[in-house]
Design a protein around this motif. Sequence first.
Motif, PDB file in Angstrom:
ATOM      1  N   CYS A 289       0.829  -1.218   0.000  1.00  0.00           N
ATOM      2  CA  CYS A 289       0.000   0.000   0.000  1.00  0.00           C
ATOM      3  C   CYS A 289       0.862   1.266   0.000  1.00  0.00           C
ATOM      4  N   VAL A 290       2.171   1.087  -0.205  1.00  0.00           N
ATOM      5  CA  VAL A 290       3.078   2.244  -0.242  1.00  0.00           C
ATOM      6  C   VAL A 290       3.555   2.436  -1.685  1.00  0.00           C
ATOM      7  N   THR A 291       3.413   3.654  -2.195  1.00  0.00           N
ATOM      8  CA  THR A 291       3.892   3.974  -3.551  1.00  0.00           C
ATOM      9  C   THR A 291       4.587   5.333  -3.506  1.00  0.00           C
ATOM     10  N   ALA A 292       5.145   5.742  -4.642  1.00  0.00           N
ATOM     11  CA  ALA A 292       5.798   7.060  -4.698  1.00  0.00           C
ATOM     12  C   ALA A 292       4.777   8.166  -4.426  1.00  0.00           C
ATOM     13  N   GLU A 293       3.550   8.003  -4.930  1.00  0.00           N
ATOM     14  CA  GLU A 293       2.508   9.033  -4.721  1.00  0.00           C
ATOM     15  C   GLU A 293       1.890   8.928  -3.337  1.00  0.00           C
ATOM     16  N   ASN A 294       1.989   7.756  -2.719  1.00  0.00           N
ATOM     17  CA  ASN A 294       1.393   7.537  -1.394  1.00  0.00           C
ATOM     18  C   ASN A 294       2.457   6.945  -0.470  1.00  0.00           C
ATOM     19  N   PRO A 295       3.448   7.782  -0.084  1.00  0.00           N
ATOM     20  CA  PRO A 295       4.507   7.267   0.780  1.00  0.00           C
ATOM     21  C   PRO A 295       3.966   6.846   2.139  1.00  0.00           C
ATOM     22  N   ASN A 296       4.711   6.019   2.844  1.00  0.00           N
ATOM     23  CA  ASN A 296       4.271   5.500   4.143  1.00  0.00           C
ATOM     24  C   ASN A 296       3.961   6.636   5.114  1.00  0.00           C
ATOM     25  N   ARG A 297       2.678   6.724   5.500  1.00  0.00           N
ATOM     26  CA  ARG A 297       2.257   7.791   6.424  1.00  0.00           C
ATOM     27  C   ARG A 297       2.545   7.437   7.871  1.00  0.00           C
ATOM     28  N   TYR A 298       2.803   6.157   8.138  1.00  0.00           N
ATOM     29  CA  TYR A 298       2.981   5.703   9.533  1.00  0.00           C
ATOM     30  C   TYR A 298       4.239   4.857   9.680  1.00  0.00           C
ATOM     31  N   PRO A 299       5.426   5.490   9.631  1.00  0.00           N
ATOM     32  CA  PRO A 299       6.659   4.705   9.754  1.00  0.00           C
ATOM     33  C   PRO A 299       6.749   3.964  11.089  1.00  0.00           C
ATOM     34  N   GLU A 300       6.082   4.479  12.137  1.00  0.00           N
ATOM     35  CA  GLU A 300       6.097   3.821  13.451  1.00  0.00           C
ATOM     36  C   GLU A 300       4.905   2.887  13.585  1.00  0.00           C
ATOM     37  N   PRO A 301       5.128   1.592  13.757  1.00  0.00           N
ATOM     38  CA  PRO A 301       3.978   0.713  14.004  1.00  0.00           C
ATOM     39  C   PRO A 301       3.432   0.901  15.416  1.00  0.00           C
ATOM     40  N   ILE A 302       2.216   0.430  15.648  1.00  0.00           N
ATOM     41  CA  ILE A 302       1.596   0.543  16.974  1.00  0.00           C
ATOM     42  C   ILE A 302       0.744  -0.715  17.207  1.00  0.00           C
ATOM     43  N   THR A 303       0.670  -1.185  18.447  1.00  0.00           N
ATOM     44  CA  THR A 303      -0.191  -2.351  18.684  1.00  0.00           C
ATOM     45  C   THR A 303      -1.650  -1.896  18.673  1.00  0.00           C
ATOM     46  N   ALA A 304      -2.524  -2.833  18.380  1.00  0.00           N
ATOM     47  CA  ALA A 304      -3.960  -2.527  18.364  1.00  0.00           C
ATOM     48  C   ALA A 304      -4.405  -2.021  19.741  1.00  0.00           C
ATOM     49  N   GLU A 305      -3.862  -2.603  20.815  1.00  0.00           N
ATOM     50  CA  GLU A 305      -4.253  -2.204  22.170  1.00  0.00           C
ATOM     51  C   GLU A 305      -3.850  -0.743  22.449  1.00  0.00           C
ATOM     52  N   ASP A 306      -2.620  -0.373  22.103  1.00  0.00           N
ATOM     53  CA  ASP A 306      -2.182   1.005  22.352  1.00  0.00           C
ATOM     54  C   ASP A 306      -2.994   2.001  21.534  1.00  0.00           C
ATOM     55  N   PHE A 307      -3.273   1.624  20.300  1.00  0.00           N
ATOM     56  CA  PHE A 307      -4.067   2.491  19.428  1.00  0.00           C
ATOM     57  C   PHE A 307      -5.466   2.702  20.025  1.00  0.00           C
ATOM     58  N   LEU A 308      -6.061   1.616  20.515  1.00  0.00           N
ATOM     59  CA  LEU A 308      -7.408   1.684  21.085  1.00  0.00           C
ATOM     60  C   LEU A 308      -7.433   2.593  22.323  1.00  0.00           C
ATOM     61  N   LEU A 309      -6.467   2.413  23.217  1.00  0.00           N
ATOM     62  CA  LEU A 309      -6.449   3.211  24.453  1.00  0.00           C
ATOM     63  C   LEU A 309      -6.317   4.699  24.141  1.00  0.00           C
ATOM     64  N   GLN A 310      -5.435   5.002  23.183  1.00  0.00           N
ATOM     65  CA  GLN A 310      -5.252   6.398  22.763  1.00  0.00           C
ATOM     66  C   GLN A 310      -6.577   7.003  22.303  1.00  0.00           C
ATOM     67  N   ARG A 311      -7.296   6.253  21.496  1.00  0.00           N
ATOM     68  CA  ARG A 311      -8.533   6.775  20.927  1.00  0.00           C
ATOM     69  C   ARG A 311      -9.672   6.828  21.947  1.00  0.00           C
ATOM     70  N   LEU A 312      -9.730   5.876  22.877  1.00  0.00           N
ATOM     71  CA  LEU A 312     -10.807   5.909  23.878  1.00  0.00           C
ATOM     72  C   LEU A 312     -10.675   7.148  24.763  1.00  0.00           C
ATOM     73  N   ARG A 313      -9.422   7.571  25.015  1.00  0.00           N
ATOM     74  CA  ARG A 313      -9.238   8.799  25.799  1.00  0.00           C
ATOM     75  C   ARG A 313      -9.798   9.992  25.028  1.00  0.00           C
ATOM     76  N   GLU A 314      -9.567   9.989  23.727  1.00  0.00           N
ATOM     77  CA  GLU A 314     -10.023  11.117  22.907  1.00  0.00           C
ATOM     78  C   GLU A 314     -11.546  11.233  22.848  1.00  0.00           C
ATOM     79  N   ILE A 315     -12.251  10.108  22.966  1.00  0.00           N
ATOM     80  CA  ILE A 315     -13.719  10.197  22.898  1.00  0.00           C
ATOM     81  C   ILE A 315     -14.358  10.175  24.295  1.00  0.00           C
ATOM     82  N   ARG A 316     -13.533  10.393  25.311  1.00  0.00           N
ATOM     83  CA  ARG A 316     -13.983  10.560  26.702  1.00  0.00           C
ATOM     84  C   ARG A 316     -14.572   9.296  27.308  1.00  0.00           C
ATOM     85  N   LEU A 317     -14.247   8.156  26.751  1.00  0.00           N
ATOM     86  CA  LEU A 317     -14.709   6.916  27.378  1.00  0.00           C
ATOM     87  C   LEU A 317     -13.700   6.433  28.421  1.00  0.00           C
ATOM     88  N   LEU A 318     -12.473   6.996  28.383  1.00  0.00           N
ATOM     89  CA  LEU A 318     -11.478   6.632  29.421  1.00  0.00           C
ATOM     90  C   LEU A 318     -10.982   7.879  30.117  1.00  0.00           C
TER      91      LEU A 318
END
Length: 312
Positions: free
Chosen positions: A283-312
């Motif tokens: 999914c990486v091309t010259a026109e669409n370079p990698n937007r997320y060079p840092e990987p993240i676990t699904a759990e960390d991603f979820l916790l980050q987002r739950l804080r943003e929507i005020r559920l945590l």
Amino acid sequence: MTESAIQPVSMKLAEADFDAFSRDLGGSFARYGFAVVADHGLDEAMIRAAVDDAKTFFALPAEAKMAYHVPGTGGARGYTPFGKEAAKDADVVDLKEFWHTGRDLPEGHPYARYMRENLWPAEVPGFRTHVKGLYEAMDQLGKRLLVAIARYLKLDDDYFEGPTALGNSVLRLLHYPPVPADAPGVRAGAHEDINVITLLLGAEEAGLQVKDRTGEWLPISPPEGALVVNIGDMLQRLTNHVLPSTTHRVVNPAPERRGYSRYSTPFFLHFEPEFLIETLPGCVTAENPNRYPEPITAEDFLLQRLREIRLL
Ligand SMILES: O=C(O)CCC(=O)C(=O)O
Ligand SMILES: [Fe+2]
């Protein structure tokens, strides 16, 4: 506004010609971030029983419902009252209450660190059987759709099998009560879903709108019984935005429908908590370079987002 801009894709096509199904489904996701899936084969009686149980539960007195609210857990299981969740960066809360059911893990499974045990309302006897049945059927159907998505992305058909086998998926039974004319806010403010894909039943009652890339809000009006499916932020991130997670909202009803509740049931299909979301090389091309060079676990991603929507 354009009525039904998103053409339904029939799952009958999946049996006849899986390549064609995956092209149509993937094409709809790539264009809108959404697809309307007809002929999904979920048992209507099973859906009705679960939704009827949800209606019975939401009709209970507030104190009875609050016995199933567990503060500080992000609403992961049980009841979340009216006036709690807000869209990311929104000033006002959404006009909804909901119940979350998750996966029942095998006894002693290490994922119990991330995934709590389910709660069941004693006041509604059939709830557990019906809602658990719907959870399992949605989980199976979601995994089938992910095979089509894998094929569309030119991955192995079983690419998503391991990452979602014991995924942290959640079935949300939603109730939007009648809306007073002067209500501040909307039923569900503009947001993107956090997870991999969402399978939504019950969007026939008007209100759901999708923000098209042209900037226009498109109403989603699925044919009776059809499923609305959308890409969440985790799959958008994995695919480097080849499959976009599109902003959507649920607007308040027209005056003649204001006195009616709206019930809908999204199934938020998640990865397993320790799955590493790392941009797919294809999914990486010259026109669409990698937007997320840092990987993240699904759990960390979820916790980050739950804080943003005020559920945590
Ligand atoms: O109720 C609906 O139609 C959509 C709900 C939704 O977008 C959500 O809960 O994330
Ligand atoms: Fe959503």
